[in-house]
Motif scaffolding. Structure first.
Motif, short mmCIF file in Angstrom:
data_model
loop_
_atom_site.label_atom_id
_atom_site.label_comp_id
_atom_site.label_asym_id
_atom_site.label_seq_id
_atom_site.Cartn_x
_atom_site.Cartn_y
_atom_site.Cartn_z
N SER A 241 0.84 -1.21 0.00
CA SER A 241 0.00 0.00 0.00
C SER A 241 0.87 1.25 0.00
CB SER A 241 -0.91 0.00 1.23
OG SER A 241 -1.80 -1.09 1.21
N LEU A 242 1.91 1.25 0.81
CA LEU A 242 2.79 2.42 0.87
C LEU A 242 3.53 2.61 -0.45
CD1 LEU A 242 4.20 2.02 4.49
CD2 LEU A 242 2.69 3.83 3.65
N ALA A 243 3.85 1.52 -1.12
CA ALA A 243 4.50 1.63 -2.42
C ALA A 243 3.58 2.30 -3.42
CB ALA A 243 4.92 0.25 -2.91
N LEU A 244 2.31 1.98 -3.36
CA LEU A 244 1.35 2.63 -4.26
C LEU A 244 1.16 4.10 -3.91
CD1 LEU A 244 -1.35 -0.20 -4.52
CD2 LEU A 244 0.20 0.56 -6.32
N TYR A 245 1.11 4.40 -2.61
CA TYR A 245 0.96 5.79 -2.19
C TYR A 245 2.17 6.63 -2.61
CZ TYR A 245 -3.17 5.04 0.77
OH TYR A 245 -4.44 4.78 1.22
N SER A 246 3.32 5.99 -2.73
CA SER A 246 4.52 6.74 -3.09
C SER A 246 4.56 7.14 -4.55
CB SER A 246 5.77 5.91 -2.75
OG SER A 246 5.85 4.78 -3.60
N GLN A 247 3.70 6.53 -5.37
CA GLN A 247 3.64 6.86 -6.79
C GLN A 247 2.79 8.11 -7.01
OE1 GLN A 247 2.00 3.43 -8.74
NE2 GLN A 247 3.88 2.21 -8.53
N ASP A 248 3.23 8.98 -7.89
CA ASP A 248 2.46 10.17 -8.26
C ASP A 248 1.64 9.83 -9.49
OD1 ASP A 248 1.38 12.56 -8.94
OD2 ASP A 248 3.28 13.66 -9.06
N PRO A 249 0.30 9.70 -9.37
CA PRO A 249 -0.51 9.32 -10.53
C PRO A 249 -0.34 10.25 -11.73
CG PRO A 249 -1.79 9.19 -8.52
CD PRO A 249 -0.51 9.86 -8.16
N ALA A 250 -0.06 11.53 -11.46
CA ALA A 250 0.08 12.48 -12.56
C ALA A 250 1.25 12.15 -13.46
CB ALA A 250 0.24 13.89 -12.00
N LYS A 251 2.23 11.38 -12.95
CA LYS A 251 3.41 11.04 -13.73
C LYS A 251 3.29 9.68 -14.43
CE LYS A 251 6.48 13.73 -10.73
NZ LYS A 251 7.66 13.69 -9.81
N LEU A 252 2.15 9.02 -14.25
CA LEU A 252 1.94 7.71 -14.85
C LEU A 252 1.24 7.83 -16.20
CD1 LEU A 252 0.71 5.69 -11.73
CD2 LEU A 252 3.04 5.90 -12.60
N SER A 253 1.56 6.92 -17.10
CA SER A 253 0.88 6.88 -18.40
C SER A 253 -0.52 6.30 -18.22
CB SER A 253 1.67 6.02 -19.38
OG SER A 253 1.65 4.66 -18.95
N ASP A 254 -1.34 6.41 -19.24
CA ASP A 254 -2.69 5.85 -19.16
C ASP A 254 -2.64 4.34 -18.91
OD1 ASP A 254 -3.73 8.34 -19.58
OD2 ASP A 254 -4.20 8.03 -21.70
N THR A 255 -1.70 3.68 -19.55
CA THR A 255 -1.56 2.24 -19.35
C THR A 255 -1.17 1.92 -17.91
OG1 THR A 255 -0.91 1.91 -21.66
CG2 THR A 255 -0.33 0.17 -20.09
N GLN A 256 -0.25 2.69 -17.38
CA GLN A 256 0.17 2.49 -15.99
C GLN A 256 -0.96 2.77 -15.01
OE1 GLN A 256 3.57 5.15 -16.29
NE2 GLN A 256 4.99 3.42 -15.94
#
Length: 278
Positions: free
Chosen positions: A195-210
């Protein structure tokens, strides 16, 4: 007797007595020796006024109850000169309607106060155990407490807090489906780390596929934590309109990323359909 004496006898104040005079509820007595001289009739009427006030009746209705003929409980026909005569019939009209409305208002207030009592009892119990006092359930609050304390950096901690604030808002507004309780698991080091690994990701920097992959991972992780029987119970009870309402609230707040919110809604609703078939 003087005004202070009549107020004392009826358990009210001089100011209230004078207020009733101004409304025409209580007749103003004549004076004797420069003082208003109240008699037993004033005391009796004031006691009736106070009795009805304590019952939750409005002052406007009290005036009608005390002054209008139908307030005696019966209406007289031309053939029935007394309340006990054969022609008497039950009273109808404004007084009965007003009293019925007053009773409904008191019952609604009673339900509200009962709800407040239950909330306070729950909050007190949570405070005694050291749990966070919040509109969220203890299970939800414990989940966010745990992740916030374990967050490896401020950015991750901030993401946890934002989702916590969003959950708090949804619970306060009554838009968090009851079934969401299933999504907040008991302490599990592996699940918490993921869960913390997911929280550490910035959704704005992910591609649509990601984004799509992240939504799929989040739903699949939830499935892995619940037994088939629990998933079936969740699918059977969940209100899809409540889910849509929750995601509309999420869209209004702007958190998380709009693409992730849409993907999560799609994946969750698709999962509900799948669980129902299973």
């Amino acid at each position: 007797m003087r005004v202070a004496e009549i107020a004392g006898l009826t358990g009210t104040t001089v100011r209230t007595v004078r207020y009733y005079h101004s409304l025409g509820l209580l007749p103003v007595p004549g004076e004797r020796g420069g003082w208003r001289d109240y008699d037993l009739g004033h005391v009796a009427r004031l006691s009736r006024i106070r009795w009805l006030v304590q019952a939750g009746v409005s002052l406007e209705t009290i005036k009608r109850v005390l002054d209008e003929p139908e307030a005696t409980g019966v209406e007289q026909t031309d053939d029935a000169p007394t309340a006990g005569a054969a022609g008497a019939r039950p009273a109808t009209g404004s007084v009965v309607e007003d009293l019925a409305e007053a009773l409904i208002a008191v019952e609604e207030h009673l339900a509200e106060v009962t709800g407040q009592r239950d909330m306070l009892a729950g909050l007190l119990e949570r405070a005694r155990t050291g749990a966070t006092v919040s509109p969220m359930s203890p299970r939800m609050a414990a989940f966010f407490d745990r992740l916030e304390q374990a967050a490896p950096d401020e950015a991750t901690r901030c993401a946890v807090r934002k989702e916590r604030d969003l959950t708090d808002l949804a619970c306060y507004r009554g838009q968090m489906p009851p079934e969401a309780e299933f999504l907040f698991v008991d302490p599990d080091p592996r699940y918490d780390a993921e869960s913390l690994a997911l929280y550490s990701q910035d959704p704005a920097k992910l591609s649509d596929t990601q984004i799509e992959q992240r939504a799929q991972v989040m739903v699949s992780r939830m499935e892995a934590q619940l037994t088939p029987a629990r998933l079936a119970a969740l699918a059977a009870s969940v209100d899809t309109e409540a889910v849509h309402s929750l995601f509309r609230l999420i869209a209004t707040t702007g958190y998380p990323d709009a693409r992730l919110a849409r993907a999560l809604k799609r994946e969750f609703l698709a999962a509900v359909v799948r669980w129902r078939k299973d």
